[in-house]
Design a protein around this motif. Structure first.
Motif, mmCIF file in Angstrom:
data_model
loop_
_atom_site.group_PDB
_atom_site.id
_atom_site.type_symbol
_atom_site.label_atom_id
_atom_site.label_comp_id
_atom_site.label_asym_id
_atom_site.label_seq_id
_atom_site.Cartn_x
_atom_site.Cartn_y
_atom_site.Cartn_z
ATOM 1 N N ALA A 196 1.326 9.382 -11.242
ATOM 2 C CA ALA A 196 2.204 10.131 -12.149
ATOM 3 C C ALA A 196 3.082 9.216 -12.990
ATOM 4 O O ALA A 196 3.588 9.630 -14.051
ATOM 5 C CB ALA A 196 3.073 11.089 -11.334
ATOM 6 N N LYS A 197 3.303 7.978 -12.529
ATOM 7 C CA LYS A 197 4.134 7.045 -13.279
ATOM 8 C C LYS A 197 3.385 6.372 -14.430
ATOM 9 O O LYS A 197 4.018 5.743 -15.282
ATOM 10 C CB LYS A 197 4.684 5.961 -12.338
ATOM 11 C CG LYS A 197 5.782 6.446 -11.414
ATOM 12 C CD LYS A 197 6.987 6.918 -12.200
ATOM 13 C CE LYS A 197 8.108 7.386 -11.307
ATOM 14 N NZ LYS A 197 9.227 7.964 -12.069
ATOM 15 N N ALA A 198 2.062 6.498 -14.460
ATOM 16 C CA ALA A 198 1.290 5.824 -15.508
ATOM 17 C C ALA A 198 1.670 6.308 -16.913
ATOM 18 O O ALA A 198 1.926 5.479 -17.800
ATOM 19 C CB ALA A 198 -0.202 6.008 -15.249
ATOM 20 N N PRO A 199 1.739 7.624 -17.169
ATOM 21 C CA PRO A 199 2.164 8.041 -18.525
ATOM 22 C C PRO A 199 3.597 7.630 -18.857
ATOM 23 O O PRO A 199 3.906 7.296 -20.000
ATOM 24 C CB PRO A 199 2.018 9.568 -18.490
ATOM 25 C CG PRO A 199 1.939 9.940 -17.056
ATOM 26 C CD PRO A 199 1.335 8.780 -16.361
ATOM 27 N N ARG B 58 1.125 -3.484 -15.591
ATOM 28 C CA ARG B 58 0.651 -3.600 -14.199
ATOM 29 C C ARG B 58 0.526 -2.225 -13.566
ATOM 30 O O ARG B 58 -0.365 -1.974 -12.754
ATOM 31 C CB ARG B 58 1.603 -4.483 -13.394
ATOM 32 C CG ARG B 58 1.590 -5.942 -13.818
ATOM 33 C CD ARG B 58 2.329 -6.815 -12.819
ATOM 34 N NE ARG B 58 2.522 -8.166 -13.333
ATOM 35 C CZ ARG B 58 3.637 -8.613 -13.874
ATOM 36 N NH1 ARG B 58 4.685 -7.820 -13.954
ATOM 37 N NH2 ARG B 58 3.732 -9.847 -14.320
ATOM 38 N N VAL B 59 1.454 -1.328 -13.917
ATOM 39 C CA VAL B 59 1.350 0.051 -13.419
ATOM 40 C C VAL B 59 0.039 0.671 -13.890
ATOM 41 O O VAL B 59 -0.696 1.301 -13.112
ATOM 42 C CB VAL B 59 2.540 0.909 -13.914
ATOM 43 C CG1 VAL B 59 2.366 2.351 -13.472
ATOM 44 C CG2 VAL B 59 3.851 0.361 -13.376
ATOM 45 N N LEU B 60 -0.268 0.493 -15.161
ATOM 46 C CA LEU B 60 -1.472 1.096 -15.741
ATOM 47 C C LEU B 60 -2.752 0.497 -15.165
ATOM 48 O O LEU B 60 -3.753 1.201 -14.987
ATOM 49 C CB LEU B 60 -1.453 0.921 -17.262
ATOM 50 C CG LEU B 60 -0.293 1.616 -17.988
ATOM 51 C CD1 LEU B 60 -0.245 1.188 -19.444
ATOM 52 C CD2 LEU B 60 -0.441 3.127 -17.896
ATOM 53 N N SER B 61 -2.730 -0.795 -14.887
ATOM 54 C CA SER B 61 -3.943 -1.442 -14.372
ATOM 55 C C SER B 61 -4.153 -1.172 -12.880
ATOM 56 O O SER B 61 -5.288 -0.992 -12.435
ATOM 57 C CB SER B 61 -3.876 -2.957 -14.618
ATOM 58 O OG SER B 61 -2.757 -3.525 -13.950
ATOM 59 N N ALA B 62 -3.075 -1.115 -12.097
ATOM 60 C CA ALA B 62 -3.195 -0.934 -10.642
ATOM 61 C C ALA B 62 -3.213 0.538 -10.224
ATOM 62 O O ALA B 62 -3.882 0.903 -9.260
ATOM 63 C CB ALA B 62 -2.055 -1.658 -9.930
ATOM 64 N N TRP B 63 -2.482 1.386 -10.962
ATOM 65 C CA TRP B 63 -2.384 2.798 -10.568
ATOM 66 C C TRP B 63 -2.545 3.700 -11.805
ATOM 67 O O TRP B 63 -1.629 4.446 -12.175
ATOM 68 C CB TRP B 63 -1.031 3.074 -9.917
ATOM 69 C CG TRP B 63 -0.746 2.205 -8.728
ATOM 70 C CD1 TRP B 63 -1.195 2.357 -7.461
ATOM 71 C CD2 TRP B 63 0.083 1.019 -8.709
ATOM 72 N NE1 TRP B 63 -0.719 1.365 -6.641
ATOM 73 C CE2 TRP B 63 0.073 0.528 -7.380
ATOM 74 C CE3 TRP B 63 0.832 0.350 -9.675
ATOM 75 C CZ2 TRP B 63 0.785 -0.606 -7.012
ATOM 76 C CZ3 TRP B 63 1.526 -0.790 -9.307
ATOM 77 C CH2 TRP B 63 1.501 -1.258 -8.000
ATOM 78 N N ALA C 60 0.810 -1.215 0.000
ATOM 79 C CA ALA C 60 0.000 0.000 0.000
ATOM 80 C C ALA C 60 0.845 1.269 0.000
ATOM 81 O O ALA C 60 0.325 2.369 0.168
ATOM 82 C CB ALA C 60 -0.931 0.005 1.211
ATOM 83 N N SER C 61 2.123 1.141 -0.211
ATOM 84 C CA SER C 61 3.019 2.294 -0.166
ATOM 85 C C SER C 61 2.736 3.265 -1.313
ATOM 86 O O SER C 61 2.338 2.866 -2.411
ATOM 87 C CB SER C 61 4.475 1.825 -0.251
ATOM 88 O OG SER C 61 5.349 2.924 -0.419
ATOM 89 N N LYS C 62 2.983 4.545 -1.053
ATOM 90 C CA LYS C 62 2.867 5.544 -2.115
ATOM 91 C C LYS C 62 3.953 5.340 -3.179
ATOM 92 O O LYS C 62 3.831 5.838 -4.300
ATOM 93 C CB LYS C 62 2.978 6.946 -1.530
ATOM 94 C CG LYS C 62 1.799 7.331 -0.637
ATOM 95 C CD LYS C 62 1.966 8.747 -0.118
ATOM 96 C CE LYS C 62 0.781 9.151 0.750
ATOM 97 N NZ LYS C 62 0.942 10.546 1.267
ATOM 98 N N LEU C 63 5.000 4.630 -2.796
ATOM 99 C CA LEU C 63 6.098 4.362 -3.715
ATOM 100 C C LEU C 63 5.874 3.095 -4.545
ATOM 101 O O LEU C 63 6.699 2.770 -5.397
ATOM 102 C CB LEU C 63 7.416 4.227 -2.939
ATOM 103 C CG LEU C 63 7.903 5.498 -2.244
ATOM 104 C CD1 LEU C 63 9.096 5.177 -1.339
ATOM 105 C CD2 LEU C 63 8.285 6.555 -3.268
ATOM 106 N N ALA C 64 4.779 2.389 -4.285
ATOM 107 C CA ALA C 64 4.515 1.130 -4.994
ATOM 108 C C ALA C 64 4.439 1.326 -6.515
ATOM 109 O O ALA C 64 5.032 0.536 -7.266
ATOM 110 C CB ALA C 64 3.237 0.480 -4.468
ATOM 111 N N PRO C 65 3.741 2.346 -7.035
ATOM 112 C CA PRO C 65 3.722 2.527 -8.494
ATOM 113 C C PRO C 65 5.112 2.745 -9.080
ATOM 114 O O PRO C 65 5.439 2.205 -10.141
ATOM 115 C CB PRO C 65 2.838 3.774 -8.681
ATOM 116 C CG PRO C 65 2.027 3.875 -7.440
ATOM 117 C CD PRO C 65 2.893 3.341 -6.342
#
Length: 260
Positions: A208-211, A199-204, A169-174
């Protein structure tokens, strides 16, 4: 006797192994080019030897046979030269992709450092309630990221995966998942890189890391030769995250692709 000697000489040249064209690693491809060049030198010598024999042959039938053999040898030499050019192009393409890879990674690391500096400045202005992750959590993330910076990509992947298990659940997980994808990309395991970024796109999807994950997916597709897929990914990035820094990079890359 002369005709027999010429036939033996031609057979030896044509029996020389020609390296099959395939996409090898850089070192293997370069060795293949060198092998083909050595074969070309041997074939050139054989061709000259046959031409010298041709000049000394008086019998018309033997003359015609030697002329046919020389022509066949010249055709083989031309084919081998074509293979040398193709393999040389493959080596140059691999070199370019390697340079692009390291430039891309270096750019991402610089961007990470800038984001970290901004975050540190913002944290100094925020109340204590908005403080960053706990010390142990931040330390585990930094340890994994340091392995990536050192080029220890398998260790970085393991460390980030361990971080995600310990701090799901960390904010750093993405970011941890994003760097797992980048570590696979750095190892040229592009399929795993795409899977990790998805996985980044589906979970978060709103992180900001999604793009950035989409941008890395496009880079992986490009490296695999899927230019059309990379173009669609970049276009999707512009539609979904038009105001992101990654969108500016996507526009630039689409413009470069249009000029090619």
């Amino acid at each position: 006797m002369r005709r027999q000697a010429a036939a033996v000489l031609l057979a030896a040249c044509l029996a020389a192994p020609v390296t099959a064209l395939a996409i090898f690693g850089d070192d293997v491809a370069r060795r293949g080019v060198e092998d083909l060049r050595r074969q070309l030198q041997e074939a050139d010598k054989a061709s000259k030897a046959l031409e010298e024999r041709l000049a000394r042959v008086e019998d018309r039938r033997a003359l015609l046979e030697l002329a046919a053999q020389i022509e066949a040898l010249r055709g083989e030499i031309a084919r081998m030269r074509g293979q040398v050019e193709v393999m040389q192009n493959q080596v140059e393409t691999a070199d370019k992709r390697g340079k692009d890879l390291y430039v891309d990674i270096d750019t991402r690391l610089r961007k990470l450092e800038q984001e970290r500096e901004k975050a540190a400045a913002a944290a100094a202005e925020k109340p204590a309630a908005d403080a960053g992750p706990p010390a142990a959590e931040a330390k585990a993330y930094e340890a994994a990221l340091n392995q990536f910076k050192l080029g220890n990509y398998p260790l970085a992947i393991s460390a980030f995966q361990g971080f995600l298990v310990t701090y799901p659940a960390s904010k750093l997980a993405p970011s941890a998942q994003y760097w797992i994808g980048n570590a696979h990309f750095a190892q040229r395991d592009y399929r795993q890189a795409i899977a990790a970024q998805q996985r980044v796109l589906s979970a978060w999807p709103d992180d900001a890391k999604a793009p950035d994950a989409l941008l890395n997916i496009a880079s992986s597709q490009e490296a695999m030769g899927d230019r059309r897929g990379a173009q669609k990914t970049l276009e999707g990035l512009l539609v979904k995250y038009p105001a992101s820094p990654a969108a500016a990079s996507a526009k630039q890359r689409l413009a470069q692709g249009a000029r090619k």
